[in-house]
Design a protein around this motif. Structure first.
Motif, PDB file in Angstrom:
ATOM      1  N   ASP A  49       0.786  -1.230   0.000  1.00 41.80           N
ATOM      2  CA  ASP A  49       0.000   0.000   0.000  1.00 41.80           C
ATOM      3  C   ASP A  49       0.827   1.295   0.000  1.00 41.80           C
ATOM      4  OD1 ASP A  49      -2.406  -1.387  -0.013  1.00 41.80           O
ATOM      5  OD2 ASP A  49      -2.438  -1.523   2.187  1.00 41.80           O
ATOM      6  N   ILE A  50       2.162   1.213   0.091  1.00 44.06           N
ATOM      7  CA  ILE A  50       2.955   2.445   0.100  1.00 44.06           C
ATOM      8  C   ILE A  50       3.917   2.519  -1.089  1.00 44.06           C
ATOM      9  CG2 ILE A  50       2.835   2.665   2.609  1.00 44.06           C
ATOM     10  CD1 ILE A  50       5.775   1.727   2.672  1.00 44.06           C
ATOM     11  N   THR A  51       4.123   1.427  -1.787  1.00 44.09           N
ATOM     12  CA  THR A  51       5.088   1.396  -2.892  1.00 44.09           C
ATOM     13  C   THR A  51       4.398   0.986  -4.184  1.00 44.09           C
ATOM     14  OG1 THR A  51       6.927   0.857  -1.426  1.00 44.09           O
ATOM     15  CG2 THR A  51       7.216   0.358  -3.757  1.00 44.09           C
ATOM     16  N   SER A  52       4.688   1.696  -5.251  1.00 40.86           N
ATOM     17  CA  SER A  52       4.139   1.359  -6.564  1.00 40.86           C
ATOM     18  C   SER A  52       5.275   1.246  -7.576  1.00 40.86           C
ATOM     19  CB  SER A  52       3.115   2.401  -7.017  1.00 40.86           C
ATOM     20  OG  SER A  52       3.719   3.664  -7.152  1.00 40.86           O
ATOM     21  N   LEU A  91       9.831   3.560  -9.548  1.00 38.83           N
ATOM     22  CA  LEU A  91       9.366   3.061  -8.252  1.00 38.83           C
ATOM     23  C   LEU A  91       9.092   4.246  -7.343  1.00 38.83           C
ATOM     24  CD1 LEU A  91      10.630   0.106  -6.153  1.00 38.83           C
ATOM     25  CD2 LEU A  91      10.657   2.378  -5.109  1.00 38.83           C
ATOM     26  N   THR A  92       7.930   4.253  -6.702  1.00 41.80           N
ATOM     27  CA  THR A  92       7.546   5.332  -5.802  1.00 41.80           C
ATOM     28  C   THR A  92       7.119   4.760  -4.466  1.00 41.80           C
ATOM     29  OG1 THR A  92       6.749   6.641  -7.681  1.00 41.80           O
ATOM     30  CG2 THR A  92       6.045   7.327  -5.484  1.00 41.80           C
ATOM     31  N   PHE A 101       9.875   8.750  -1.699  1.00 40.29           N
ATOM     32  CA  PHE A 101      11.095   8.296  -2.377  1.00 40.29           C
ATOM     33  C   PHE A 101      10.727   7.865  -3.791  1.00 40.29           C
ATOM     34  CE2 PHE A 101      13.751   4.757  -3.811  1.00 40.29           C
ATOM     35  CZ  PHE A 101      15.011   5.351  -3.777  1.00 40.29           C
ATOM     36  N   PHE A 102      11.530   8.289  -4.740  1.00 39.94           N
ATOM     37  CA  PHE A 102      11.267   7.983  -6.149  1.00 39.94           C
ATOM     38  C   PHE A 102      12.558   7.531  -6.813  1.00 39.94           C
ATOM     39  CE2 PHE A 102      11.319   9.461 -10.594  1.00 39.94           C
ATOM     40  CZ  PHE A 102      10.203   8.798 -11.096  1.00 39.94           C
ATOM     41  N   ALA A 103      12.478   6.467  -7.613  1.00 38.73           N
ATOM     42  CA  ALA A 103      13.626   5.986  -8.384  1.00 38.73           C
ATOM     43  C   ALA A 103      13.176   5.706  -9.808  1.00 38.73           C
ATOM     44  CB  ALA A 103      14.214   4.725  -7.750  1.00 38.73           C
ATOM     45  N   ASN A 104      14.054   6.000 -10.783  1.00 38.58           N
ATOM     46  CA  ASN A 104      13.672   5.895 -12.183  1.00 38.58           C
ATOM     47  C   ASN A 104      14.850   5.400 -13.024  1.00 38.58           C
ATOM     48  OD1 ASN A 104      12.285   8.258 -14.636  1.00 38.58           O
ATOM     49  ND2 ASN A 104      12.094   6.056 -14.467  1.00 38.58           N
ATOM     50  N   PHE A 105      14.571   4.385 -13.851  1.00 35.61           N
ATOM     51  CA  PHE A 105      15.550   3.895 -14.819  1.00 35.61           C
ATOM     52  C   PHE A 105      14.908   3.937 -16.196  1.00 35.61           C
ATOM     53  CE2 PHE A 105      17.289   0.129 -17.165  1.00 35.61           C
ATOM     54  CZ  PHE A 105      18.522   0.699 -17.467  1.00 35.61           C
ATOM     55  N   GLU A 106      15.576   4.615 -17.149  1.00 36.11           N
ATOM     56  CA  GLU A 106      14.991   4.788 -18.477  1.00 36.11           C
ATOM     57  C   GLU A 106      16.055   4.673 -19.553  1.00 36.11           C
ATOM     58  OE1 GLU A 106      11.982   7.955 -19.143  1.00 36.11           O
ATOM     59  OE2 GLU A 106      13.347   8.632 -20.727  1.00 36.11           O
ATOM     60  N   LEU A 107      15.736   3.888 -20.584  1.00 38.61           N
ATOM     61  CA  LEU A 107      16.608   3.720 -21.738  1.00 38.61           C
ATOM     62  C   LEU A 107      15.974   4.362 -22.962  1.00 38.61           C
ATOM     63  CD1 LEU A 107      17.766  -0.023 -21.462  1.00 38.61           C
ATOM     64  CD2 LEU A 107      19.183   2.004 -21.096  1.00 38.61           C
ATOM     65  N   GLY A 108      16.789   5.029 -23.773  1.00 37.77           N
ATOM     66  CA  GLY A 108      16.338   5.538 -25.059  1.00 37.77           C
ATOM     67  C   GLY A 108      16.918   4.695 -26.173  1.00 37.77           C
ATOM     68  N   PHE A 109      16.130   4.478 -27.211  1.00 39.23           N
ATOM     69  CA  PHE A 109      16.553   3.651 -28.343  1.00 39.23           C
ATOM     70  C   PHE A 109      16.757   4.564 -29.555  1.00 39.23           C
ATOM     71  CE2 PHE A 109      13.833   1.180 -25.516  1.00 39.23           C
ATOM     72  CZ  PHE A 109      14.722   0.186 -25.142  1.00 39.23           C
ATOM     73  N   LEU A 110      18.002   4.663 -30.018  1.00 38.69           N
ATOM     74  CA  LEU A 110      18.399   5.681 -30.983  1.00 38.69           C
ATOM     75  C   LEU A 110      18.764   5.093 -32.337  1.00 38.69           C
ATOM     76  CD1 LEU A 110      20.614   7.782 -28.569  1.00 38.69           C
ATOM     77  CD2 LEU A 110      18.234   8.139 -29.147  1.00 38.69           C
ATOM     78  N   ALA A 111      18.032   4.093 -32.785  1.00 36.95           N
ATOM     79  CA  ALA A 111      18.290   3.521 -34.100  1.00 36.95           C
ATOM     80  C   ALA A 111      17.907   4.516 -35.197  1.00 36.95           C
ATOM     81  CB  ALA A 111      17.504   2.221 -34.282  1.00 36.95           C
ATOM     82  N   ARG A 112      18.861   4.876 -36.062  1.00 39.48           N
ATOM     83  CA  ARG A 112      18.642   5.755 -37.200  1.00 39.48           C
ATOM     84  C   ARG A 112      17.965   7.077 -36.806  1.00 39.48           C
ATOM     85  NH1 ARG A 112      18.889   3.867 -42.246  1.00 39.48           N
ATOM     86  NH2 ARG A 112      17.089   5.101 -42.924  1.00 39.48           N
TER      87      ARG A 112
END
Length: 388
Positions: A49-52, A91-92, A101-112
């Motif tokens: 109930d506190i983390t999503s 994650l929140t 508390f907030f954590a974020n991991f993000e990848l960008g895909f740069l094909a062409r």
């Protein structure tokens, strides 16, 4: 290997439009599956109930052609640089007394990437066909009264200062006009120069995403102040990065308003930049006005101004339609005395049930300096973004 056709031969362009239409129809055919993916992506998984936990992303591709005044290059399917394809996991966790508390991991895909394509290949040493980029690897701790503290790879305080835009067409037409793609300018004699549209146009949008420490004040009446200190670990550039910024989001006299102003110092490049933008939208008429400008002091003084007029209407039940026309004027972007000018038109059609945007853009690029006279170029892109 690129194919070239003259402007009076429309066959290749028709094939390009047909290809984009095929992409759009494919999306329509898989609408149910895409809608389920979107719903799943936007509904976070909850723990105790506190983390999503939330998974999100988008695919953003289009077909691009560029007429350099002598020949037309059809680049096929490219990545739309205004909002690259990406996937992320956040994650929140909510604690007592409003702390989060907030954590974020993000990848960008740069094909062409569209902005890197030229008539003779990619403007990078590698072709960029399989590149990925760590856009975000960050964590923050925040409270309503204490503000927000950030650490890790992510947006510096000045990131986005030149790109406040309520027009609805920022997906294909932003102040960073080179993102739509183009190529090398030709001289009046017809020879390809070494000046590309990517080099001739810049919106000096702060310090981007870097490894940094950042603090955001609590938002008061729509106003937030930010300050950050970082370094470019992705490109291993030695030198401190420092910036401060202020932004506003709210309603003034019945109009929606978004604005930002930033100062940035890049010690590695010995550059100081002041950048800002403001965008206003009248919800009643759907009319919008966006203005952006920046001044950079480096080995030379470079600057630009950008103006966009927009219109948004609910003409179709599928979703809102956004149209815009814009103009960019820059000086000393490439070298002292050079001028860069561009105007463009854009359309974005929202498809709410599919979490999809269809877009079209056409942009003319003009460049001039003391070394030679150059022909203008015209870029056209048609594509779609699918969110999940």
């Amino acid at each position: 290997m690129h194919s070239f056709v003259h402007m009076h031969q429309p066959v290749t362009y028709i094939r390009m439009v047909a290809g984009a239409a095929f992409l759009a129809l494919s999306a329509v055919g898989n609408a149910d599956a895409q809608e389920r993916e979107a719903d799943t992506g936007h509904a976070p998984i909850r723990f105790r109930d506190i983390t999503s936990l939330n998974f999100y992303g988008q695919a953003n591709e289009g077909v691009l052609r560029f007429d350099d005044g002598e020949e037309t290059s059809d680049y096929g399917i490219v990545a739309n640089g205004n909002a690259v394809s990406r996937a992320g996991l956040s994650l929140t966790t909510d604690y007592d007394r409003g702390w989060t508390f907030f954590a974020n991991f993000e990848l960008g895909f740069l094909a062409r990437p569209a902005r890197e394509k030229t008539q003779i290949g990619s403007s990078r040493v590698d072709d960029g066909s399989d590149r990925t980029e760590t856009r975000k690897l960050e964590a923050s701790l925040s409270s309503p009264r204490g503000g927000r503290f950030w650490i890790g790879q992510g947006s510096m305080a000045s990131d986005g200062s030149s790109e406040h835009d309520l027009s609805g067409t920022g997906l294909i037409a932003s102040s960073n006009v080179s993102n739509m793609g183009g190529g090398l300018f030709r001289t009046r004699q017809g020879a390809l120069s070494d000046v590309s549209t990517a080099a001739a146009f810049n919106n000096f949008d702060g310090l981007g995403r870097q490894f940094r420490l950042r603090y955001d004040t609590p938002t008061t009446k729509g106003v937030t102040f930010r300050v950050s200190y970082g370094t470019d670990v992705v490109n291993n550039n030695k030198g401190d990065l420092q910036d401060v910024a202020v932004s506003y989001g709210g309603n003034v006299a019945g109009r929606n308003l978004s604005a930002g102003l930033a100062y940035a110092h890049d010690k590695f490049r010995d550059a100081e930049t002041i950048s800002g933008s403001v965008s206003a939208l009248d919800p009643g008429t759907g009319l919008s006005l966006t203005v952006a400008t920046a001044f950079r002091q480096q080995d030379r003084d470079a600057r630009y101004h950008y103006l966009k007029l927009g219109l948004q209407r609910d003409w179709f039940s599928a979703g809102r339609t956004a149209l815009s026309i814009d103009h960019y004027s820059g000086r000393a972007i490439v070298k002292a005395g050079s001028t860069s000018r561009s105007w463009g038109i854009a359309a974005v059609q929202r498809m709410d049930n599919w979490n999809t945007d269809l877009f079209f853009g056409m942009r003319r690029y003009d460049y001039d300096d003391s070394s030679d006279a150059f022909q203008h170029g015209v870029a056209t892109m048609l594509g779609m973004r699918i969110g999940f």
